[in-house]
Design an enzyme around this catalytic site. Structure first.
Site, PDB file in Angstrom:
ATOM      1  N   LYS A  15       1.005  -0.863   0.041  1.00 40.56           N
ATOM      2  CA  LYS A  15      -0.051  -0.525   0.280  1.00 40.56           C
ATOM      3  C   LYS A  15       0.250   1.029  -0.293  1.00 40.56           C
ATOM      4  CE  LYS A  15      -0.039   0.354   4.548  1.00 40.56           C
ATOM      5  NZ  LYS A  15      -1.072   0.611   6.257  1.00 40.56           N
ATOM      6  N   SER A  49      -9.806   2.903  -2.863  1.00 41.00           N
ATOM      7  CA  SER A  49      -9.065   3.484  -2.111  1.00 41.00           C
ATOM      8  C   SER A  49     -10.031   4.871  -2.859  1.00 41.00           C
ATOM      9  CB  SER A  49      -7.480   3.334  -2.642  1.00 41.00           C
ATOM     10  OG  SER A  49      -6.901   4.491  -1.949  1.00 41.00           O
ATOM     11  N   TYR A 102       0.345   2.016  -7.340  1.00 40.84           N
ATOM     12  CA  TYR A 102      -0.347   1.380  -6.339  1.00 40.84           C
ATOM     13  C   TYR A 102      -1.443   1.835  -6.785  1.00 40.84           C
ATOM     14  CZ  TYR A 102      -2.986   1.649  -1.465  1.00 40.84           C
ATOM     15  OH  TYR A 102      -4.146   1.384  -0.903  1.00 40.84           O
ATOM     16  N   LYS A 105      -5.080  -0.518  -7.464  1.00 40.94           N
ATOM     17  CA  LYS A 105      -6.901  -1.088  -6.722  1.00 40.94           C
ATOM     18  C   LYS A 105      -7.728  -0.157  -8.624  1.00 40.94           C
ATOM     19  CE  LYS A 105      -5.788  -1.081  -2.539  1.00 40.94           C
ATOM     20  NZ  LYS A 105      -5.996  -2.198  -1.801  1.00 40.94           N
TER      21      LYS A 105
HETATM   22  P1  NAD Z   1      -1.465  -3.210   6.104  1.00 36.18           P
HETATM   23  O1  NAD Z   1      -0.641  -3.350   5.323  1.00 36.18           O
HETATM   24  O2  NAD Z   1      -1.888  -3.198   6.954  1.00 36.18           O
HETATM   25  O3  NAD Z   1      -2.067  -5.193   5.807  1.00 36.18           O
HETATM   26  C1  NAD Z   1      -2.298  -5.087   4.700  1.00 36.18           C
HETATM   27  C2  NAD Z   1      -1.799  -7.094   4.899  1.00 36.18           C
HETATM   28  O4  NAD Z   1      -2.038  -7.606   3.718  1.00 36.18           O
HETATM   29  C3  NAD Z   1      -0.974  -6.909   5.758  1.00 36.18           C
HETATM   30  O5  NAD Z   1      -1.263  -7.975   6.624  1.00 36.18           O
HETATM   31  C4  NAD Z   1      -0.490  -7.441   4.995  1.00 36.18           C
HETATM   32  O6  NAD Z   1       1.361  -8.720   5.465  1.00 36.18           O
HETATM   33  C5  NAD Z   1      -0.703  -8.617   3.577  1.00 36.18           C
HETATM   34  N1  NAD Z   1      -0.380  -9.286   2.618  1.00 36.18           N
HETATM   35  C6  NAD Z   1      -0.354  -8.047   1.840  1.00 36.18           C
HETATM   36  N2  NAD Z   1       0.527  -8.613   0.858  1.00 36.18           N
HETATM   37  C7  NAD Z   1       0.199 -10.105   1.037  1.00 36.18           C
HETATM   38  C8  NAD Z   1      -0.393 -11.264  -0.046  1.00 36.18           C
HETATM   39  N3  NAD Z   1       0.450 -11.257  -1.695  1.00 36.18           N
HETATM   40  N4  NAD Z   1      -0.596 -12.425   0.371  1.00 36.18           N
HETATM   41  C9  NAD Z   1      -1.183 -12.047   2.240  1.00 36.18           C
HETATM   42  N5  NAD Z   1      -0.865 -10.919   2.704  1.00 36.18           N
HETATM   43  C10 NAD Z   1      -0.130  -9.954   2.080  1.00 36.18           C
HETATM   44  O7  NAD Z   1      -2.149  -2.087   5.762  1.00 36.18           O
HETATM   45  P2  NAD Z   1      -4.209  -1.925   5.863  1.00 36.18           P
HETATM   46  O8  NAD Z   1      -3.935  -0.047   6.016  1.00 36.18           O
HETATM   47  O9  NAD Z   1      -4.299  -2.312   6.540  1.00 36.18           O
HETATM   48  O10 NAD Z   1      -4.644  -1.542   4.928  1.00 36.18           O
HETATM   49  C11 NAD Z   1      -5.659  -2.866   4.526  1.00 36.18           C
HETATM   50  C12 NAD Z   1      -6.604  -2.785   2.693  1.00 36.18           C
HETATM   51  O11 NAD Z   1      -6.800  -1.260   2.524  1.00 36.18           O
HETATM   52  C13 NAD Z   1      -4.811  -2.718   1.759  1.00 36.18           C
HETATM   53  O12 NAD Z   1      -5.381  -3.925   0.655  1.00 36.18           O
HETATM   54  C14 NAD Z   1      -4.677  -0.737   1.161  1.00 36.18           C
HETATM   55  O13 NAD Z   1      -4.188  -0.974   0.002  1.00 36.18           O
HETATM   56  C15 NAD Z   1      -6.099  -0.812   1.488  1.00 36.18           C
HETATM   57  N6  NAD Z   1      -6.483   0.509   1.777  1.00 36.18           N
HETATM   58  C16 NAD Z   1      -5.531   1.244   2.742  1.00 36.18           C
HETATM   59  C17 NAD Z   1      -5.583   2.642   3.435  1.00 36.18           C
HETATM   60  C18 NAD Z   1      -4.518   3.397   4.462  1.00 36.18           C
HETATM   61  O14 NAD Z   1      -4.092   4.231   4.415  1.00 36.18           O
HETATM   62  N7  NAD Z   1      -4.534   2.191   5.249  1.00 36.18           N
HETATM   63  C19 NAD Z   1      -6.745   2.952   2.870  1.00 36.18           C
HETATM   64  C20 NAD Z   1      -7.020   2.987   1.007  1.00 36.18           C
HETATM   65  C21 NAD Z   1      -6.650   2.080   1.128  1.00 36.18           C
HETATM   66  C1  WQD Z   2      -1.827  13.960   4.157  1.00 38.69           C
HETATM   67  C2  WQD Z   2      -1.740  14.748   3.962  1.00 38.69           C
HETATM   68  C3  WQD Z   2       0.344  15.363   2.540  1.00 38.69           C
HETATM   69  C4  WQD Z   2       3.239  13.300   5.485  1.00 38.69           C
HETATM   70  C5  WQD Z   2      -2.735   8.753   0.689  1.00 38.69           C
HETATM   71  C6  WQD Z   2      -2.383   7.638  -0.162  1.00 38.69           C
HETATM   72  C7  WQD Z   2      -3.890   6.781  -0.587  1.00 38.69           C
HETATM   73  C8  WQD Z   2      -4.549   5.853   0.563  1.00 38.69           C
HETATM   74  C9  WQD Z   2      -4.363   6.759   1.990  1.00 38.69           C
HETATM   75  C10 WQD Z   2      -3.842   3.717   0.616  1.00 38.69           C
HETATM   76  C11 WQD Z   2      -0.809  15.333   2.550  1.00 38.69           C
HETATM   77  C12 WQD Z   2       1.150  15.670   4.237  1.00 38.69           C
HETATM   78  C13 WQD Z   2       2.390  13.707   5.297  1.00 38.69           C
HETATM   79  C14 WQD Z   2       3.184  13.777   6.076  1.00 38.69           C
HETATM   80  C15 WQD Z   2       2.975  15.924   5.536  1.00 38.69           C
HETATM   81  N1  WQD Z   2      -4.100   5.185   0.633  1.00 38.69           N
HETATM   82  N2  WQD Z   2       1.559  15.401   5.037  1.00 38.69           N
HETATM   83  N3  WQD Z   2       3.653  15.088   6.071  1.00 38.69           N
HETATM   84  O1  WQD Z   2      -1.769  10.825   0.381  1.00 38.69           O
HETATM   85  O2  WQD Z   2      -3.983  11.847   1.344  1.00 38.69           O
HETATM   86  O3  WQD Z   2      -3.104   9.400   0.669  1.00 38.69           O
HETATM   87  O4  WQD Z   2      -2.830   7.393   2.182  1.00 38.69           O
HETATM   88  O5  WQD Z   2      -4.888   4.323  -0.631  1.00 38.69           O
HETATM   89  O6  WQD Z   2      -3.823   6.205  -1.510  1.00 38.69           O
HETATM   90  O7  WQD Z   2      -1.739   8.114  -1.052  1.00 38.69           O
HETATM   91  O8  WQD Z   2      -2.576  10.723   2.777  1.00 38.69           O
HETATM   92  O9  WQD Z   2      -1.240  10.708   4.833  1.00 38.69           O
HETATM   93  O10 WQD Z   2       0.202  10.845   2.808  1.00 38.69           O
HETATM   94  O11 WQD Z   2      -1.086  12.408   3.562  1.00 38.69           O
HETATM   95  O12 WQD Z   2       2.643  16.967   4.946  1.00 38.69           O
HETATM   96  O13 WQD Z   2       5.576  13.196   6.780  1.00 38.69           O
HETATM   97  O14 WQD Z   2      -0.743  15.492   5.429  1.00 38.69           O
HETATM   98  O15 WQD Z   2       1.143  16.302   2.038  1.00 38.69           O
HETATM   99  O16 WQD Z   2      -2.147  15.922   2.628  1.00 38.69           O
HETATM  100  P1  WQD Z   2      -2.299  10.694   1.593  1.00 38.69           P
HETATM  101  P2  WQD Z   2      -0.953  11.382   3.736  1.00 38.69           P
END
Ligand code: NAD
Ligand code: WQD
Length: 337
Positions: A84, A124, A148, A152
Site C-alpha cells: 500500500k 481507495s 499502487y 486498485k
Molecule cells: P496493512 O499493510 O496493515 O495490511 C495489509 C495486510 O496484507 C498486511 O498484514 C500484509 O502482511 C498482508 N499482505 C500483503 N500482501 C499479501 C499477500 N500477497 N498475501 C497475503 N497477505 C498479504 O495495510 P492496511 O492499512 O490495513 O490496508 C488494508 C487494505 O486497505 C490494503 O489493501 C490497502 O491498500 C487498503 N487501503 C489502505 C488505506 C490506508 O491508508 N491504510 C487507504 C485505502 C486503502
Molecule cells: C495526508 C496529508 C500530505 C506526511 C495516502 C495514499 C492513499 C491512501 C491514504 C491507501 C497530505 C501531508 C503527509 C508528512 C505531510 N492510502 N503530509 N507530512 O496522501 O492523502 O493518501 O494514504 O490507499 O492512496 O496516497 O495521505 O497521510 O500520506 O498525507 O505534510 O510527513 O498530509 O502532503 O497533504 P494521502 P497522507
C-alpha cells in the site's frame, strides 16, 4: 457468517476482525505477514474473548486459499491483502502489479473453485486520481495516478467484469479515504515499518520521540491555511462499514461501490493541532516543499453508503487523535518493540 479476512493481521483488517467478532461472526485470517505481526491477532482475541485463526500464506497460493475456504466453510471474503505504499509502488511497479493485481486474480480463481462468491474489497480514494471537483462521488471517472492506485483500479475493473459475467457474484468495492486512529483500548493500531508514509503515524512518532519533527509538505496550497485537506476517518468507523457492506451483500447480488469517508475535510495543520491537544504539548514541525502528486483537497461524499448501508462515520478528529495517541504511547515501537 464465516468470513475470511485476507490481510487480516494488518491495520484495518485487525480492527475489522474485532468488529465482526463482536457482531457474532466467525473470522479466519489469511496473511503472509509481509507487513504485519501475528501479535495483532493475539490482541484481537484478548479484546473480544474469541479466536480468529491465522493461516500464514499468500493470496497467490491458489491451492492454499481454496483449501482454507473449504476447510473453514467460509461464506464471504473481505480482501484487505495488498501492498500500500504509493512511493514504493512508483519505484517497484512490478512488485505491486504482481502482489496486488496478480494475487487478487489467484484469490478469485480459488473463490470460484470453492464456490465462495461474495467479496468486499479494500479500494481507495486514490482511484479518483487528482480530483477536479469535491466532494468525490462514486460515479466519477477513475483516474489513478500511480502504480499502487492503478492496482486498485484494475482490481475494481476485474471484480466489475466478474460480477457482470456471473450473477452469483456479490461484490462490494469500498473506497477508503484516510484511515487513522486505533481501538480505544490502545491494544491494536497501525504499526508502520520504517519511516511512516502517512501523516498521522508520522506525527505520532514525533510525539513519542522516535522522530525529531514533522515536515509539512507545503503550505502554499489554495486552501484556507495553505496546507492540503483530506477526509480522515476513524479505523473503527471504517471497520463498521465492512460489516454493513457484508450485511448488504447477504441480500443483494451484483457489484456495488461506496465511499467510506466522513464527508468532512481537515487540513494538515488542523490534524497537527488536534494531535497536540491529544498529547497536551506542542509537536515540533517545519514547512518543507510540496510532495509531488499531492492533490490540494480531497474528501468524500459518503451519502451513498448512508442511503444503502445505513452507515456513517461517527467519530471526529479529536477522538481519532486521542485513540491514535493512546496506541502509540502504549506501544512506542509497535507490536514487536
Ligand atoms: P496493512 O499493510 O496493515 O495490511 C495489509 C495486510 O496484507 C498486511 O498484514 C500484509 O502482511 C498482508 N499482505 C500483503 N500482501 C499479501 C499477500 N500477497 N498475501 C497475503 N497477505 C498479504 O495495510 P492496511 O492499512 O490495513 O490496508 C488494508 C487494505 O486497505 C490494503 O489493501 C490497502 O491498500 C487498503 N487501503 C489502505 C488505506 C490506508 O491508508 N491504510 C487507504 C485505502 C486503502
Ligand atoms: C495526508 C496529508 C500530505 C506526511 C495516502 C495514499 C492513499 C491512501 C491514504 C491507501 C497530505 C501531508 C503527509 C508528512 C505531510 N492510502 N503530509 N507530512 O496522501 O492523502 O493518501 O494514504 O490507499 O492512496 O496516497 O495521505 O497521510 O500520506 O498525507 O505534510 O510527513 O498530509 O502532503 O497533504 P494521502 P497522507
Amino acid at each position: 457468517m464465516k468470513v475470511l479476512l485476507t490481510g487480516g493481521a494488518g491495520y484495518i483488517g485487525s480492527h475489522t476482525a474485532v468488529v465482526l467478532l463482536e457482531a457474532g461472526h466467525d473470522v479466519v485470517v489469511l496473511d503472509n505477514l509481509a507487513n504485519s505481526s501475528p501479535e495483532s491477532l493475539v490482541r484481537v482475541a484478548e479484546l473480544t474473548g474469541r479466536e480468529a485463526p491465522l493461516v500464514v500464506g499468500d493470496i497467490a497460493d491458489r491451492k492454499l486459499v481454496e483449501r482454507t475456504l473449504r476447510d473453514h466453510g467460509i461464506d464471504a471474503v473481505i480482501h484487505f491483502a495488498g501492498l500500500k505504499a504509493v512511493g514504493e509502488s512508483v519505484a517497484k511497479p512490478l512488485d505491486y502489479y504482481t502482489n496486488n493485481t496478480g494475487g487478487t486474480l489467484e484469490l478469485l480463481h480459488a473463490m470460484d473453485a470453492a464456490q465462495v462468491r461474495t467479496i468486499v474489497f479494500s479500494s481507495s480514494a486514490t482511484v479518483y486520481g487528482a480530483p477536479e471537483q469535491v466532494p468525490l462521488i462514486e460515479k466519477m471517472e477513475l483516474d489513478a495516478t500511480n502504480p499502487y492506485g492503478r492496482t486498485k483500479e484494475q482490481i475494481e475493473d476485474i471484480l466489475t467484469d466478474v460480477a457482470a459475467a456471473d450473477d452469483r457474484w456479490r461484490v462490494a468495492l469500498l473506497r477508503y479515504f484516510n484511515p487513522v486512529g486505533a481501538h480505544p483500548s490502545g491494544r491494536i493500531g497501525e504499526d508502520p515499518t520504517g519511516i511512516p508514509n502517512n501523516l498521522m503515524p508520522f506525527i505520532a512518532q514525533v510525539a513519542v520521540g522516535r522522530r525529531e519533527k514533522l515536515v509539512v509538505f507545503g503550505d502554499d496550497y489554495p486552501t484556507p491555511d495553505g496546507t492540503c485537506i483530506r477526509d480522515y476517518i476513524h479505523v473503527l468507523d471504517l471497520a463498521a462499514g465492512h460489516l454493513a457492506a457484508l450485511e448488504f451483500l447477504a441480500d443483494h447480488q451484483g457489484r456495488h461501490s461506496w465511499n467510506l469517508g466522513t464527508g468532512h475535510g481537515s487540513s494538515v495543520y488542523e490534524v497537527l493541532h488536534a494531535f497536540e491537544r491529544a498529547v497536551g504539548r506542542p509537536i515540533p514541525y517545519e514547512v518543507g516543499p510540496r510532495r509531488p502528486g499531492d492533490a490540494p483537497v480531497s474528501y468524500a461524499d459518503p451519502s451513498a453508503a448512508l442511503a444503502d448501508l445505513s452507515w456513517s462515520a461517527s467519530r471526529g478528529l479529536d477522538e481519532m487523535c486521542a485513540d491514535h495517541w493512546r496506541w502509540q504511547q502504549q506501544n512506542p515501537h509497535g507490536y514487536t518493540g
